[in-house]
Design a protein around this motif. Structure first.
Motif, PDB file in Angstrom:
ATOM      1  N   GLN A  29       0.833  -1.203   0.000  1.00 36.10           N
ATOM      2  CA  GLN A  29       0.000   0.000   0.000  1.00 36.10           C
ATOM      3  C   GLN A  29       0.869   1.254   0.000  1.00 36.10           C
ATOM      4  OE1 GLN A  29      -2.281   0.738   3.566  1.00 36.10           O
ATOM      5  NE2 GLN A  29      -4.004   1.511   2.377  1.00 36.10           N
ATOM      6  N   PHE A  30       1.917   1.250   0.802  1.00 31.74           N
ATOM      7  CA  PHE A  30       2.827   2.395   0.836  1.00 31.74           C
ATOM      8  C   PHE A  30       3.472   2.612  -0.528  1.00 31.74           C
ATOM      9  CE2 PHE A  30       7.157   4.001   1.279  1.00 31.74           C
ATOM     10  CZ  PHE A  30       6.906   5.227   1.873  1.00 31.74           C
ATOM     11  N   ASN A  31       3.949   1.522  -1.127  1.00 32.07           N
ATOM     12  CA  ASN A  31       4.597   1.634  -2.435  1.00 32.07           C
ATOM     13  C   ASN A  31       3.623   2.132  -3.504  1.00 32.07           C
ATOM     14  OD1 ASN A  31       7.121   0.803  -1.527  1.00 32.07           O
ATOM     15  ND2 ASN A  31       6.644  -1.356  -1.850  1.00 32.07           N
ATOM     16  N   LEU A  32       2.384   1.662  -3.448  1.00 36.94           N
ATOM     17  CA  LEU A  32       1.387   2.111  -4.420  1.00 36.94           C
ATOM     18  C   LEU A  32       1.083   3.593  -4.250  1.00 36.94           C
ATOM     19  CD1 LEU A  32      -1.083  -0.908  -4.346  1.00 36.94           C
ATOM     20  CD2 LEU A  32       0.396  -0.226  -6.244  1.00 36.94           C
ATOM     21  N   ARG A  33       0.990   4.034  -2.999  1.00 40.77           N
ATOM     22  CA  ARG A  33       0.739   5.468  -2.770  1.00 40.77           C
ATOM     23  C   ARG A  33       1.905   6.307  -3.278  1.00 40.77           C
ATOM     24  NH1 ARG A  33      -0.422   6.031   3.266  1.00 40.77           N
ATOM     25  NH2 ARG A  33      -1.254   3.979   3.501  1.00 40.77           N
ATOM     26  N   PHE A  34       3.108   5.807  -3.071  1.00 44.05           N
ATOM     27  CA  PHE A  34       4.289   6.524  -3.539  1.00 44.05           C
ATOM     28  C   PHE A  34       4.291   6.596  -5.066  1.00 44.05           C
ATOM     29  CE2 PHE A  34       8.289   8.328  -2.386  1.00 44.05           C
ATOM     30  CZ  PHE A  34       9.102   8.139  -3.503  1.00 44.05           C
ATOM     31  N   ARG A  36       1.685   6.488  -7.004  1.00 44.56           N
ATOM     32  CA  ARG A  36       0.620   7.403  -7.429  1.00 44.56           C
ATOM     33  C   ARG A  36       1.079   8.846  -7.308  1.00 44.56           C
ATOM     34  NH1 ARG A  36      -4.961   7.325  -4.296  1.00 44.56           N
ATOM     35  NH2 ARG A  36      -3.535   7.990  -2.684  1.00 44.56           N
ATOM     36  N   ALA A  37       1.787   9.161  -6.240  1.00 47.82           N
ATOM     37  CA  ALA A  37       2.244  10.532  -6.019  1.00 47.82           C
ATOM     38  C   ALA A  37       3.263  10.963  -7.074  1.00 47.82           C
ATOM     39  CB  ALA A  37       2.842  10.667  -4.629  1.00 47.82           C
ATOM     40  N   SER A  45      -6.684   0.953  -9.516  1.00 49.77           N
ATOM     41  CA  SER A  45      -7.651   0.132  -8.785  1.00 49.77           C
ATOM     42  C   SER A  45      -6.969  -0.796  -7.783  1.00 49.77           C
ATOM     43  CB  SER A  45      -8.495  -0.693  -9.754  1.00 49.77           C
ATOM     44  OG  SER A  45      -7.677  -1.596 -10.464  1.00 49.77           O
ATOM     45  N   ARG A  46      -5.699  -1.047  -7.966  1.00 49.71           N
ATOM     46  CA  ARG A  46      -4.959  -1.923  -7.048  1.00 49.71           C
ATOM     47  C   ARG A  46      -4.923  -1.326  -5.638  1.00 49.71           C
ATOM     48  NH1 ARG A  46      -4.217  -6.611  -5.161  1.00 49.71           N
ATOM     49  NH2 ARG A  46      -2.186  -6.948  -4.262  1.00 49.71           N
ATOM     50  N   ILE A  47      -4.932  -0.007  -5.530  1.00 54.51           N
ATOM     51  CA  ILE A  47      -4.930   0.652  -4.224  1.00 54.51           C
ATOM     52  C   ILE A  47      -6.171   0.246  -3.434  1.00 54.51           C
ATOM     53  CG2 ILE A  47      -5.061   2.873  -3.030  1.00 54.51           C
ATOM     54  CD1 ILE A  47      -3.355   4.037  -5.297  1.00 54.51           C
ATOM     55  N   ASP A  48      -7.321   0.269  -4.076  1.00 54.95           N
ATOM     56  CA  ASP A  48      -8.566  -0.126  -3.414  1.00 54.95           C
ATOM     57  C   ASP A  48      -8.562  -1.608  -3.051  1.00 54.95           C
ATOM     58  OD1 ASP A  48      -9.635   2.408  -3.510  1.00 54.95           O
ATOM     59  OD2 ASP A  48     -10.616   2.074  -5.445  1.00 54.95           O
ATOM     60  N   GLU A  49      -8.025  -2.447  -3.933  1.00 57.53           N
ATOM     61  CA  GLU A  49      -7.964  -3.883  -3.659  1.00 57.53           C
ATOM     62  C   GLU A  49      -7.117  -4.161  -2.426  1.00 57.53           C
ATOM     63  OE1 GLU A  49      -6.447  -5.808  -7.125  1.00 57.53           O
ATOM     64  OE2 GLU A  49      -8.079  -5.114  -8.398  1.00 57.53           O
ATOM     65  N   VAL A  50      -5.975  -3.519  -2.338  1.00 46.88           N
ATOM     66  CA  VAL A  50      -5.080  -3.727  -1.198  1.00 46.88           C
ATOM     67  C   VAL A  50      -5.737  -3.222   0.076  1.00 46.88           C
ATOM     68  CG1 VAL A  50      -2.879  -3.016  -0.180  1.00 46.88           C
ATOM     69  CG2 VAL A  50      -2.972  -3.715  -2.568  1.00 46.88           C
TER      70      VAL A  50
END
Length: 71
Positions: A29-34, A36-37, A45-50
């Protein structure tokens, strides 16, 4: 159907395995947010799945804790 299969897979895990899975998902989740930023995330959509998987694991952990308290 995928959610049901994932949920049944999570229910058979031990408390330690659930904790390990939770840590792994939080790192993802942290890596996905990074990503995205910085504009590198392709599948948003992977953010919501996680996020939902994290909630599922926490729910199962609470259920197992409640079962242990009853016994």
């Amino acid at each position: 159907m995928k959610t049901t299969q994932r949920l049944s897979d999570l229910k058979v895990l031990t408390k330690d395995q659930l904790s390990d899975e939770l840590v792994k998902l939080k790192k993802e989740q942290f890596n996905l947010r990074f990503q995205r930023a910085t504009g590198q995330l392709e599948r948003t959509s992977r953010i919501d799945e996680v996020r939902k998987d994290i909630a599922r694991i926490k729910t199962i952990q609470r259920q197992k804790l409640a079962e242990a308290a009853k016994a």
